[in-house]
Motif scaffolding. Structure first.
Motif, mmCIF file in Angstrom:
data_model
loop_
_atom_site.group_PDB
_atom_site.id
_atom_site.type_symbol
_atom_site.label_atom_id
_atom_site.label_comp_id
_atom_site.label_asym_id
_atom_site.label_seq_id
_atom_site.Cartn_x
_atom_site.Cartn_y
_atom_site.Cartn_z
ATOM 1 N N SER A 14 31.736 76.836 73.314
ATOM 2 C CA SER A 14 30.355 76.765 74.360
ATOM 3 C C SER A 14 31.168 76.047 75.990
ATOM 4 O O SER A 14 30.964 75.025 75.910
ATOM 5 C CB SER A 14 28.864 76.975 74.136
ATOM 6 N N PRO A 15 30.517 76.841 77.175
ATOM 7 C CA PRO A 15 31.061 75.914 78.340
ATOM 8 C C PRO A 15 29.913 75.216 78.051
ATOM 9 O O PRO A 15 30.369 74.214 78.755
ATOM 10 C CB PRO A 15 30.825 77.625 78.855
ATOM 11 N N ALA A 16 29.034 75.105 77.961
ATOM 12 C CA ALA A 16 27.974 74.184 78.043
ATOM 13 C C ALA A 16 28.389 72.815 77.424
ATOM 14 O O ALA A 16 28.169 71.395 77.516
ATOM 15 C CB ALA A 16 26.567 74.623 78.002
ATOM 16 N N ARG A 17 28.135 72.743 75.864
ATOM 17 C CA ARG A 17 28.876 71.732 75.089
ATOM 18 C C ARG A 17 30.083 71.311 75.695
ATOM 19 O O ARG A 17 31.062 70.465 75.102
ATOM 20 C CB ARG A 17 29.491 72.573 73.902
ATOM 21 N N VAL A 28 45.112 71.375 73.516
ATOM 22 C CA VAL A 28 45.799 72.629 73.510
ATOM 23 C C VAL A 28 45.315 73.251 72.306
ATOM 24 O O VAL A 28 44.918 74.836 72.299
ATOM 25 C CB VAL A 28 47.486 72.604 73.663
ATOM 26 N N GLU A 29 45.396 72.337 71.771
ATOM 27 C CA GLU A 29 44.310 73.290 69.937
ATOM 28 C C GLU A 29 42.836 73.521 69.940
ATOM 29 O O GLU A 29 42.514 74.802 70.081
ATOM 30 C CB GLU A 29 44.270 72.594 68.751
ATOM 31 N N ASP A 30 41.942 72.828 70.541
ATOM 32 C CA ASP A 30 40.891 73.592 71.327
ATOM 33 C C ASP A 30 40.516 74.221 72.101
ATOM 34 O O ASP A 30 39.220 75.020 72.260
ATOM 35 C CB ASP A 30 40.073 71.732 71.450
ATOM 36 N N ALA A 31 41.354 74.101 73.072
ATOM 37 C CA ALA A 31 41.412 75.395 74.291
ATOM 38 C C ALA A 31 41.574 76.427 73.111
ATOM 39 O O ALA A 31 41.277 77.854 74.343
ATOM 40 C CB ALA A 31 42.431 74.680 75.850
ATOM 41 N N SER A 32 42.715 76.280 72.862
ATOM 42 C CA SER A 32 43.118 77.774 72.456
ATOM 43 C C SER A 32 41.904 78.682 71.886
ATOM 44 O O SER A 32 41.488 79.548 71.243
ATOM 45 C CB SER A 32 44.322 77.395 71.225
ATOM 46 N N ARG A 33 41.436 77.730 70.809
ATOM 47 C CA ARG A 33 40.450 77.847 69.681
ATOM 48 C C ARG A 33 39.172 78.349 70.890
ATOM 49 O O ARG A 33 38.489 79.613 70.983
ATOM 50 C CB ARG A 33 39.371 77.042 68.702
ATOM 51 N N ALA A 34 38.633 77.083 72.094
ATOM 52 C CA ALA A 34 37.527 78.376 72.434
ATOM 53 C C ALA A 34 38.240 79.519 73.605
ATOM 54 O O ALA A 34 37.263 80.281 73.502
ATOM 55 C CB ALA A 34 37.376 77.251 73.838
ATOM 56 N N LEU A 35 39.412 80.031 73.307
ATOM 57 C CA LEU A 35 39.630 81.028 74.062
ATOM 58 C C LEU A 35 39.436 82.163 73.171
ATOM 59 O O LEU A 35 40.060 83.357 73.151
ATOM 60 C CB LEU A 35 41.151 80.867 74.615
ATOM 61 N N THR A 66 40.178 70.691 82.295
ATOM 62 C CA THR A 66 38.221 71.736 81.773
ATOM 63 C C THR A 66 38.330 72.264 82.856
ATOM 64 O O THR A 66 37.906 73.461 82.437
ATOM 65 C CB THR A 66 37.705 69.993 81.620
ATOM 66 N N ALA A 67 38.218 72.155 83.613
ATOM 67 C CA ALA A 67 37.751 72.320 84.263
ATOM 68 C C ALA A 67 38.053 74.254 84.847
ATOM 69 O O ALA A 67 37.280 75.356 85.199
ATOM 70 C CB ALA A 67 37.581 71.889 86.136
ATOM 71 N N SER A 68 39.760 73.857 84.916
ATOM 72 C CA SER A 68 40.010 75.637 84.017
ATOM 73 C C SER A 68 39.876 76.218 83.346
ATOM 74 O O SER A 68 39.352 77.203 83.752
ATOM 75 C CB SER A 68 41.697 75.162 84.314
ATOM 76 N N LEU A 69 40.218 75.578 82.420
ATOM 77 C CA LEU A 69 39.696 75.850 80.717
ATOM 78 C C LEU A 69 37.614 76.842 81.007
ATOM 79 O O LEU A 69 37.849 77.580 81.686
ATOM 80 C CB LEU A 69 38.975 75.572 79.869
ATOM 81 N N LEU A 70 37.545 76.652 81.445
ATOM 82 C CA LEU A 70 35.693 76.348 81.982
ATOM 83 C C LEU A 70 35.434 77.703 82.577
ATOM 84 O O LEU A 70 35.213 78.787 83.087
ATOM 85 C CB LEU A 70 34.762 75.635 82.826
ATOM 86 N N ARG A 71 36.608 78.032 84.551
ATOM 87 C CA ARG A 71 36.275 78.393 85.128
ATOM 88 C C ARG A 71 36.963 79.882 84.299
ATOM 89 O O ARG A 71 36.595 80.671 84.413
ATOM 90 C CB ARG A 71 37.541 78.230 86.151
ATOM 91 N N VAL A 72 37.920 79.959 83.440
ATOM 92 C CA VAL A 72 38.885 81.306 82.702
ATOM 93 C C VAL A 72 37.463 81.699 81.579
ATOM 94 O O VAL A 72 37.063 83.280 81.393
ATOM 95 C CB VAL A 72 40.037 80.980 82.007
ATOM 96 N N LEU A 73 37.039 80.792 80.832
ATOM 97 C CA LEU A 73 36.014 80.998 80.009
ATOM 98 C C LEU A 73 34.503 81.406 80.649
ATOM 99 O O LEU A 73 33.978 83.227 80.094
ATOM 100 C CB LEU A 73 35.183 79.982 79.240
#
Length: 91
Positions: A14-17, A28-35, A66-73
Motif C-alpha cells: 500500500s502507498p502508506a506502507r 524492480v521486483e517489489d515495485a512490480s508486485r505493488a503495481l 519510490t516517489a515515482s512509484l507512489l505517484r503512479v499508484l
C-alpha cells in the motif's frame, strides 16, 4: 484462505506502507508486485523502457524511484521514466 493472503499482500504494497518502509528507491521486483504484475513482467518492461515509473540504472543494478512509484499508484497514470505519455495528433 487465498483471499486473506491477497489482503496481506495488498497491505504490504500500500502507498502508506511503502512511504513508511522504503527508502528513496525500491527493487524492480517489489515495485512490480505493488503495481500488480510479476517480477518477469517488470524486468521486461524495464528492458523495453516502458516501466510505468522512473527507473534508475546504477552499475549493473536497476532501482525504482519510490516517489515515482507512489505517484503512479495514487494517480493511476504511468510516468514512463519521468515523461508522461503524450497523445500525438495527426498533422
Amino acid at each position: 484462505m487465498h483471499r486473506r493472503s491477497n489482503e496481506l499482500q495488498g497491505a504490504r504494497y500500500s502507498p502508506a506502507r511503502i512511504r513508511a518502509t522504503w527508502g528513496g528507491t525500491g527493487s524492480v521486483e517489489d515495485a512490480s508486485r505493488a503495481l500488480g504484475f510479476s517480477r518477469a513482467k517488470g524486468y521486461d518492461l524495464v528492458r523495453r523502457g516502458e516501466f510505468p515509473c522512473r527507473v534508475l540504472r546504477i552499475g549493473r543494478g536497476t532501482r525504482v524511484v519510490t516517489a515515482s512509484l507512489l505517484r503512479v499508484l495514487e494517480s493511476g497514470e504511468p510516468e514512463y521514466n519521468g515523461t508522461r505519455a503524450e497523445h500525438c495528433t495527426p498533422s
